[in-house]
Design an enzyme around this catalytic site. Structure first.
Site, PDB file in Angstrom:
ATOM      1  N   ASP A  22       0.843  -1.194   0.000  1.00  0.00           N
ATOM      2  CA  ASP A  22       0.000   0.000   0.000  1.00  0.00           C
ATOM      3  C   ASP A  22       0.883   1.249   0.000  1.00  0.00           C
ATOM      4  O   ASP A  22       1.563   1.526   0.985  1.00  0.00           O
ATOM      5  CB  ASP A  22      -0.902  -0.040   1.238  1.00  0.00           C
ATOM      6  N   ASN A  24      -0.304   4.490  -0.684  1.00  0.00           N
ATOM      7  CA  ASN A  24      -0.970   5.759  -0.358  1.00  0.00           C
ATOM      8  C   ASN A  24      -1.706   5.722   0.980  1.00  0.00           C
ATOM      9  O   ASN A  24      -2.520   6.599   1.274  1.00  0.00           O
ATOM     10  CB  ASN A  24      -1.913   6.199  -1.491  1.00  0.00           C
ATOM     11  N   ASP A  26      -4.059   3.793   2.436  1.00  0.00           N
ATOM     12  CA  ASP A  26      -5.502   3.583   2.662  1.00  0.00           C
ATOM     13  C   ASP A  26      -5.823   2.125   3.016  1.00  0.00           C
ATOM     14  O   ASP A  26      -6.993   1.726   3.021  1.00  0.00           O
ATOM     15  CB  ASP A  26      -6.317   4.027   1.439  1.00  0.00           C
ATOM     16  N   ASP A  30      -1.492  -1.035  -3.921  1.00  0.00           N
ATOM     17  CA  ASP A  30      -1.701  -0.197  -5.111  1.00  0.00           C
ATOM     18  C   ASP A  30      -0.419  -0.080  -5.925  1.00  0.00           C
ATOM     19  O   ASP A  30       0.624  -0.626  -5.557  1.00  0.00           O
ATOM     20  CB  ASP A  30      -2.217   1.191  -4.694  1.00  0.00           C
ATOM     21  N   ASP A  99      -3.427  -9.286 -16.877  1.00  0.00           N
ATOM     22  CA  ASP A  99      -4.408 -10.364 -16.874  1.00  0.00           C
ATOM     23  C   ASP A  99      -5.500  -9.987 -17.868  1.00  0.00           C
ATOM     24  O   ASP A  99      -6.028  -8.878 -17.802  1.00  0.00           O
ATOM     25  CB  ASP A  99      -5.012 -10.497 -15.468  1.00  0.00           C
ATOM     26  N   ASP A 201      -7.156 -15.421 -18.729  1.00  0.00           N
ATOM     27  CA  ASP A 201      -8.003 -16.067 -17.730  1.00  0.00           C
ATOM     28  C   ASP A 201      -8.978 -17.070 -18.373  1.00  0.00           C
ATOM     29  O   ASP A 201      -9.628 -16.745 -19.373  1.00  0.00           O
ATOM     30  CB  ASP A 201      -8.808 -14.959 -17.026  1.00  0.00           C
ATOM     31  N   GLU A 256      -4.884 -19.908 -19.251  1.00  0.00           N
ATOM     32  CA  GLU A 256      -5.245 -20.704 -18.074  1.00  0.00           C
ATOM     33  C   GLU A 256      -6.224 -21.764 -18.535  1.00  0.00           C
ATOM     34  O   GLU A 256      -7.261 -21.438 -19.119  1.00  0.00           O
ATOM     35  CB  GLU A 256      -5.890 -19.819 -17.001  1.00  0.00           C
ATOM     36  N   HIS A 329      -2.874 -16.810  -6.806  1.00  0.00           N
ATOM     37  CA  HIS A 329      -3.939 -16.214  -5.993  1.00  0.00           C
ATOM     38  C   HIS A 329      -5.145 -17.141  -5.835  1.00  0.00           C
ATOM     39  O   HIS A 329      -6.094 -16.788  -5.154  1.00  0.00           O
ATOM     40  CB  HIS A 329      -4.385 -14.908  -6.653  1.00  0.00           C
ATOM     41  N   ASP A 330      -5.127 -18.300  -6.493  1.00  0.00           N
ATOM     42  CA  ASP A 330      -6.273 -19.218  -6.450  1.00  0.00           C
ATOM     43  C   ASP A 330      -6.063 -20.421  -5.547  1.00  0.00           C
ATOM     44  O   ASP A 330      -6.936 -21.302  -5.489  1.00  0.00           O
ATOM     45  CB  ASP A 330      -6.588 -19.724  -7.863  1.00  0.00           C
TER      46      ASP A 330
HETATM   47  C1  NOJ Z   1      -9.468 -17.779 -12.853  1.00  0.00           C
HETATM   48  C2  NOJ Z   1      -8.887 -16.748 -11.936  1.00  0.00           C
HETATM   49  O1  NOJ Z   1      -7.552 -17.059 -11.660  1.00  0.00           O
HETATM   50  C3  NOJ Z   1      -9.754 -16.720 -10.702  1.00  0.00           C
HETATM   51  O2  NOJ Z   1      -9.196 -15.950  -9.666  1.00  0.00           O
HETATM   52  C4  NOJ Z   1     -11.114 -16.228 -11.086  1.00  0.00           C
HETATM   53  O3  NOJ Z   1     -11.980 -16.292  -9.974  1.00  0.00           O
HETATM   54  C5  NOJ Z   1     -11.710 -17.048 -12.234  1.00  0.00           C
HETATM   55  N1  NOJ Z   1     -10.762 -17.350 -13.267  1.00  0.00           N
HETATM   56  C6  NOJ Z   1     -12.837 -16.291 -12.869  1.00  0.00           C
HETATM   57  O4  NOJ Z   1     -12.337 -15.192 -13.574  1.00  0.00           O
END
Ligand code: NOJ
Length: 556
Positions: A22, A24, A26, A30, A99, A201, A256, A329-330
């Protein structure tokens, strides 16, 4: 002979912007924060950054629901600061990848808002609007992967729209040529600005079977999947994007592709004139402790992991290129899954060696390099992610006791990877000066970047040297892969070979002692030990007995 390309020689750092840094004050990560950290990223010896979505979004799926493809979310900055990040990255020799989420938009995207206004609206056909089969019966029986059925009814139109993900993520109708023109225009917008490529994606979902028929076979919470995965026109569309846009730039694309076999991946990434994407993110190795989705847990099985690794290494070699990762992140944090929180540094280094030295382009997710761990929250309500809430709802419906549902959620939620990055032992882990948007893991005083920066034995410095070693050694980039002892339930042993050189990687996935005997044509004493995660490295009778999560890498 290998086909040498820059994207094969690079390693990529993934930033999930909301939780990176972060700048700034908040409480939300960012691009000002990213600007401050470019030198840090460079110091990891990676060559590029993939940004999870930075675009304006109502955040139903934290950025994967986009309401404006050609702008930056005000939480993260604006186009000016993005350009500063882009220039700053380029000055340091780092490429930047965006992305590209084109299977769906947000329901707050102006296209969708227009499409709802009437059946004659020019945007109506940007989405899959269909009449129901009868009153209260959606057009088909497909499930949404995020919440209940895949259709949402609109009273004004007396029609339903398709959403494979949440109802705030309506699917775009890619069979409409105007939609494909929009996609091309988005691609050009970023490429013209200087962006170096895209992570695409769920790209394998963008073409649906004609007529959107009901599925004959029901799958738990995924009915219909076969009707939109690798659909009838997906290759046509990707070839069109390539012909009309990508071919005009020196750029890179990684798709992906959930639930995919190497043969199918090759239909997208096979090298040659018909290659549509440079590589494909597959999920096979993410199922060694679960079934299809992280929520359906089962005990970790090393043989499943090795089978997946080897299938993809063998299946792609010399034909297409692999994307290598253990975190993003998944998924929950890898040490908490396949390693050991007790032996955090040892197992972290071992896990790093288990994938970084395979053949492919490695991706490292923010916080992975310092061994960040899962964050167990005490109630499902404290989690933010739509997916874990949906999974918990289904699990409750199936009659699972609340304590079991919570346990499954804690282990599997994507939120484990989305806690603020731990920069230091200062308040809020140095991520922000204000209360962060999401819980910082309470272990931040022990696990943080600052404490590892100058420690030669830290996990962070292991990542740095392993990535440097990879970059400097064509053997690691282009060499052939071979697995030894595939039946072992504790050891993962693989070799890379190139010209006259060989690399032997030995990884123990247990804290129990296990005897490792070098494969027949190896004399360990003759090799150079290039990496290990313990100080003393005795060799006894051309092998050794492993210590917890021991890893050694020998160069011959
Ligand atoms: C794959 C992405 O990595 C995930 O985070 C997202 O929820 C789904 N696709 C839908 O966009």
């Amino acid at each position: 002979m290998e086909n040498k390309r820059w994207y094969k020689e690079m390693a990529v750092y993934q930033i999930w912007p909301r939780s990176f840094c972060d700048g700034n004050g908040d409480g939300i990560g960012d691009l000002w924060g990213v600007l401050q950290k470019l030198d840090y990223i460079k110091s990891l010896n990676v060559d590029g950054i993939w940004f999870s979505p930075l675009y304006p979004s109502p955040n139903a799926d934290y950025g994967y629901d986009i309401s404006d493809y050609k702008n930056i979310h005000p939480d993260y900055g604006d186009l000016d600061v993005f350009k500063q990040v882009l220039d700053g990255a380029h000055e340091r020799g780092l490429r930047v990848f965006m992305d590209l989420v084109i299977n769906h938009t947000s329901d707050e995207h102006p296209w969708f808002i227009e499409s709802k206004k009437g059946k004659d609206n020019p945007y109506h056909d940007y989405y899959y609007w269909r009449p129901g089969r009868s009153l209260h019966r959606p057009p088909n029986n497909w499930d949404s992967l995020f919440e209940g059925g895949a259709w949402e009814y609109d009273e004004g139109l007396d029609e339903w729209y398709l959403h494979i993900f949440s109802k705030k993520q309506p699917d775009l109708n890619m069979s409409n040529p105007k939609v494909r023109e929009e996609v091309k225009s988005i691609m050009r917008f970023w490429l013209d600005m200087g962006v170096d490529g895209f992570r695409e994606d769920v790209i394998t979902y963008i073409s649906k079977v004609e007529g959107l028929p009901s599925a004959k076979i029901k799958l738990p919470a995924a009915t219909g999947m076969g009707y939109y995965t690798n659909g009838p026109h997906v290759h046509e569309y990707l070839a069109e994007f390539k012909r009309d846009v990508l071919d005009f730039y020196d750029c890179f694309t990684v798709g992906e592709g959930p639930r995919m076999e190497p043969e199918t991946a090759l239909s997208y990434v096979r090298e040659g004139k018909d290659q549509e994407l440079n590589m494909m993110i597959n999920f096979a190795h993410m199922e060694a402790d679960c079934f299809i989705t992280d929520f359906l847990q089962r005990p970790f099985d090393l043989r499943k992991l090795k089978k997946a690794f080897t299938k993809w290494q063998d299946g792609m070699y010399g034909k297409g290129w692999n994307a290598l990762y253990l975190e993003n992140h998944d998924h929950p944090r890898i040490i908490s899954r396949y390693g050991s929180e007790r032996y955090r540094t040892e197992s972290g280094k071992m896990l790093a060696a288990s994938y970084l030295f395979q053949c492919g382009t490695p991706f490292v997710y923010q916080g992975q390099e310092i061994g960040m761990l899962n964050n167990r929250l005490t109630s499902i309500d404290l989690y933010k992610d739509i997916m874990v809430k949906n999974n918990a709802r289904i699990a409750r419906k199936l009659g699972l006791p609340a304590s079991k549902v919570l346990e499954l959620a804690q282990k599997s939620t994507r939120d484990n990877a989305r806690t603020p990055m731990q920069w230091s032992d200062a308040e809020y882990a140095g991520f922000s000066t204000a209360t962060p948007w999401f819980y910082v893991n309470s272990n931040y005083k022990e696990i943080n970047v600052e404490s590892q920066l100058d420690d030669p034995d830290s996990l962070l410095n292991f990542y740095r040297s392993a990535l440097l070693f990879r970059r400097d050694n064509p053997l690691v980039i282009y060499g052939r892969y071979k697995e030894y002892y595939p039946e072992s339930k504790e050891l993962y042993v693989y070799e890379r070979s190139y010209d006259e050189r060989r690399l032997l990687v030995v990884c123990s996935f247990t804290e129990e002692p296990v005897r490792f005997d070098a494969p027949a044509d190896y004399e360990l004493e003759k090799g150079k030990r290039v990496f290990s995660n313990y100080e003393e490295n005795y060799i006894i009778s051309n092998g050794f007995t492993t210590r917890p999560y021991e890893m050694r890498v020998y160069l011959f």
